[in-house]
Every structure is written in structure tokens, then in C-alpha cells.
Design an enzyme around this catalytic site. Structure first.
Site, PDB file in Angstrom:
ATOM      1  N   CYS A 115       0.820  -1.209   0.000  1.00 42.64           N
ATOM      2  CA  CYS A 115       0.000   0.000   0.000  1.00 42.64           C
ATOM      3  C   CYS A 115       0.859   1.266   0.000  1.00 42.64           C
ATOM      4  O   CYS A 115       0.447   2.296  -0.536  1.00 42.64           O
ATOM      5  CB  CYS A 115      -0.948  -0.004   1.191  1.00 42.64           C
ATOM      6  SG  CYS A 115      -0.137  -0.240   2.782  1.00 42.64           S
ATOM      7  N   HIS A 156      -1.942   0.748   6.803  1.00 41.40           N
ATOM      8  CA  HIS A 156      -2.459   0.947   5.450  1.00 41.40           C
ATOM      9  C   HIS A 156      -2.340   2.413   5.073  1.00 41.40           C
ATOM     10  O   HIS A 156      -2.752   3.301   5.824  1.00 41.40           O
ATOM     11  CB  HIS A 156      -3.923   0.507   5.333  1.00 41.40           C
ATOM     12  CG  HIS A 156      -4.488   0.747   3.955  1.00 41.40           C
ATOM     13  ND1 HIS A 156      -4.063   0.061   2.846  1.00 41.40           N
ATOM     14  CD2 HIS A 156      -5.444   1.625   3.527  1.00 41.40           C
ATOM     15  CE1 HIS A 156      -4.720   0.472   1.788  1.00 41.40           C
ATOM     16  NE2 HIS A 156      -5.557   1.432   2.168  1.00 41.40           N
ATOM     17  N   ASN A 203      -7.534   5.707  -2.845  1.00 36.71           N
ATOM     18  CA  ASN A 203      -7.257   4.529  -2.016  1.00 36.71           C
ATOM     19  C   ASN A 203      -7.070   3.303  -2.921  1.00 36.71           C
ATOM     20  O   ASN A 203      -7.919   3.005  -3.772  1.00 36.71           O
ATOM     21  CB  ASN A 203      -8.412   4.305  -1.040  1.00 36.71           C
ATOM     22  CG  ASN A 203      -8.055   3.335   0.066  1.00 36.71           C
ATOM     23  OD1 ASN A 203      -7.189   2.482  -0.082  1.00 36.71           O
ATOM     24  ND2 ASN A 203      -8.741   3.456   1.195  1.00 36.71           N
TER      25      ASN A 203
END
Length: 356
Positions: A38, A143, A158
Site C-alpha cells: 500500500c 495501510h 485509495n
């Protein structure tokens, strides 16, 4: 009042604008989640390009680890703190692909960018409206994801989403406040971001998004549910209306065989009746017993359906013929004309059906 032609032209303009908006939306660079990378997706979505790879981020993490080791060694390589530090895993990366805020911060320094904690008291006292910023980096439980302004609109980039999510200006502050309430750490990205195609396109036209992009997990779960529902429906149809081609073929074959047997039985019965009738006529005409026997043996088929005819002997035929003649004599004596249509009677068991 807008005429029909004007309304149609306006509709086409709306469709063209929507199509152009979709094209502009597709121009936005958006990396989807792969493993635990991520941090890589966050940086590339922020910079709108494939600027960093796991190898490059790992190199930055190893450099940070080495700098920390050198600082710990200043207290003595034989100290308990140094030995404990060497035994601990790296705090800047792990085997899954996670990278720390230090790695992200050092990666952005290459582009002259700096991170400032948005929800710190110092920054909040500045009273800066979030809409006046250019981008944010958010983190929660290892994250990372980016919220960036492209053109005149804000987008949630995202990597867990199937695509970019449009965020209105009025909703931006509420969105960030909600993240803070959920425990997110939010960093403001300060500095000039590199130019990108999406930012240039969205300076000219604003895009519209009719439906929020789904999370990758939601998309996978929905696809799985659809497959399960389809499988259940197919099974229900199979239970209520089974059809694999075999049942119909078996039924057709059974009907065909039954019809064939009935047809053969009728043919055999007709042949047997004709042969018996011919034998009686030959006997009535004075035919010899041998001629009748030859006719019966040659023409009556040897099958299970003819066992009753084989039991009809010549002696019985003579007896029935004698009964027939006696009946005619009685009719002559009584002054009656014999019926030329009279025939020797036969039992129903012998013929099976009425020969008339």
C-alpha cells in the site's frame, strides 16, 4: 420554452460531456492493492505515475536501518541496547511489503516534498482550510492511501478501491474529520507535485461520478455471491426440471419399442386369421387333410402368439364343418333358405378378434 430539437441537442451535449468526463476519469492514474504494497501504491497514486517500486522502497528502508544502527553503535557495540537492537526486526519494512512513514517521507524528499501531520495541534492552530491544500496521505493500521486534488476536484485514490472516488469540496472537510475520528493519521503533503496528464485535463472540465467505486473485497464478494446464487438456481432448476437428454431419449426409445411390438402383434394376428380362414375354406371345399396341414405349417408363423392356432387340429375342423352342414340340412328341412353368409364359428380364444 425549449423545443424538441433544442432538448435533443442539449441531451447530446450532456452525453458528450459525460463521455468526456469518463475519459478524464480514466486518465487518473490509480494503482490497485497488491499484497501489502500500500505504501508503494500511495506514493505512485500521489505522484500519478509508476515512480517507485518495492525494490527502490526496500533500498530506502535498508538505508534508514543502517543509519539507525550507526547511531546505536555510538553508545558502544558491546552495550545491551545495541545487541537488543540488532536482534529486533527492521522497523522500516517487513517481508509482507509494509513500509514505515520514514520510508515514505524520505521517498518524497527526492521530489522536494515534505509531510506535516495534519491532525497535530500545531497545524490545527494555523486554521488552514483543507480545500486550499493539494494532497493528503492517510494511514491507519499499516495501510496508506492518498487523497489528492486533480484539476479543480478532489479524489480519494485509495488502492483498496476499484477506481478513484470523487470527493466534493463541501464533503472534503467532513471526510477528513471522519478519518480522524476513526483513528487515522493524516499528513499534509507540502511542495510542488510533478505535472501529470490528469491534472491538466481536469483543469478544463469537471467530471461526474454517478456511482461510488466499490472496494476490491466488495467486488470479489459480490462476484462470489452471484456465482453462488447462479449455482443454487441451476441446482433448483435441475431438481424441478431435470434434463440431460438421457431421460427423453429413454422415453422415446421405450415408446418406439412398444409401438413396434404392437404393430408386429397386429400383423401376426392378421396373418393368423387369414391363414385360419383359408384353411377352413379349403376344408369346406373338400380339401384333403394333408393340404390343410401343409397350408397351416407354411403360412402360420412360429411365434408365441400362434400357440392357440397350432392346437386347432384337423379333427376339430371336420367336426365344426359337420356342424355347419347339419345346420344347413336343418334349414332345408324346415323350408328355410340357407344363409350363404354363414360360416363355421370359431372360438374367441382361437382367433383373438372377430374376423368380421
Amino acid at each position: 420554452m425549449i423545443g424538441c430539437c433544442g432538448a435533443g441537442m442539449w441531451s447530446r451535449e450532456v452525453e458528450a460531456a459525460a463521455g468526456l468526463g469518463q475519459i478524464n476519469m480514466e486518465a487518473i492514474f490509480h494503482e490497485r492493492q497488491e499484497g501489502s504494497l500500500c505504501a508503494q501504491h500511495c506514493l505512485n497514486n500521489l505522484l500519478q505515475g509508476e515512480y517507485f517500486s518495492p525494490v527502490e522502497l526496500s533500498s530506502i528502508a535498508q538505508q534508514l536501518d543502517e543509519e539507525e544502527r550507526i547511531r546505536m553503535a555510538e553508545g558502544g557495540v558491546s552495550s545491551e541496547e545495541y545487541r537488543t537492537f540488532l536482534q529486533q526486526p527492521s522497523g522500516n519494512m517487513d517481508d509482507s511489503g509494509y513500509f514505515s512513514i520514514q520510508v515514505i517521507s524520505n521517498a518524497l524528499k527526492v521530489w522536494g516534498l515534505e509531510l506535516i501531520l495534519f491532525n497535530s495541534p500545531e497545524y490545527q492552530r494555523l486554521g488552514i482550510d483543507p480545500i486550499n491544500e493539494r494532497s493528503f496521505i492517510c494511514n491507519y493500521k499499516e495501510h496508506w492511501f492518498t487523497v489528492r486534488k486533480l484539476g479543480k476536484q478532489w479524489f480519494n485514490l485509495n488502492s483498496l478501491l476499484m477506481g478513484p472516488e470523487l470527493i466534493s469540496d463541501t464533503y472534503l472537510a467532513l471526510f477528513l474529520a471522519q478519518l480522524q475520528q476513526e483513528g487515522y493519521s493524516i499528513f499534509v503533503v507540502k511542495g510542488d507535485l510533478p505535472d501529470c496528464e490528469a491534472d491538466q485535463l481536469l483543469q478544463m472540465i469537471q467530471v461526474q461520478q454517478m456511482q461510488r467505486p466499490k472496494l476490491i473485497g466488495e467486488e470479489t464478494a459480490q462476484s462470489r455471491d452471484e456465482r453462488v446464487q447462479k449455482t443454487d438456481l441451476e441446482q433448483a432448476l435441475d431438481v424441478n426440471h431435470p434434463f440431460d437428454g438421457t431421460g427423453m431419449l429413454d422415453e422415446d426409445e421405450e415408446n418406439f419399442q412398444r409401438a413396434l411390438a404392437l404393430s408386429k402383434q397386429e400383423i401376426d394376428m392378421e396373418d393368423e386369421e387369414a391363414d385360419l380362414r383359408r384353411a377352413i375354406q379349403l376344408s369346406m371345399q373338400g380339401g384333403h387333410q394333408s393340404e390343410f396341414s401343409d397350408s397351416v405349417s407354411q403360412n402360420i408363423p412360429h411365434s408365441s402368439g400362434t400357440s392357440q392356432f397350432e392346437s386347432l387340429s384337423s379333427e376339430e375342423l371336420r367336426r365344426r364343418r359337420q356342424t355347419y352342414f347339419e345346420k344347413q340340412q336343418q334349414q332345408l328341412q324346415q323350408g328355410q333358405t340357407p344363409d350363404i353368409h354363414d360360416k363355421p364359428t370359431t372360438s374367441s380364444n382361437a382367433l383373438g378378434t372377430d374376423p368380421e
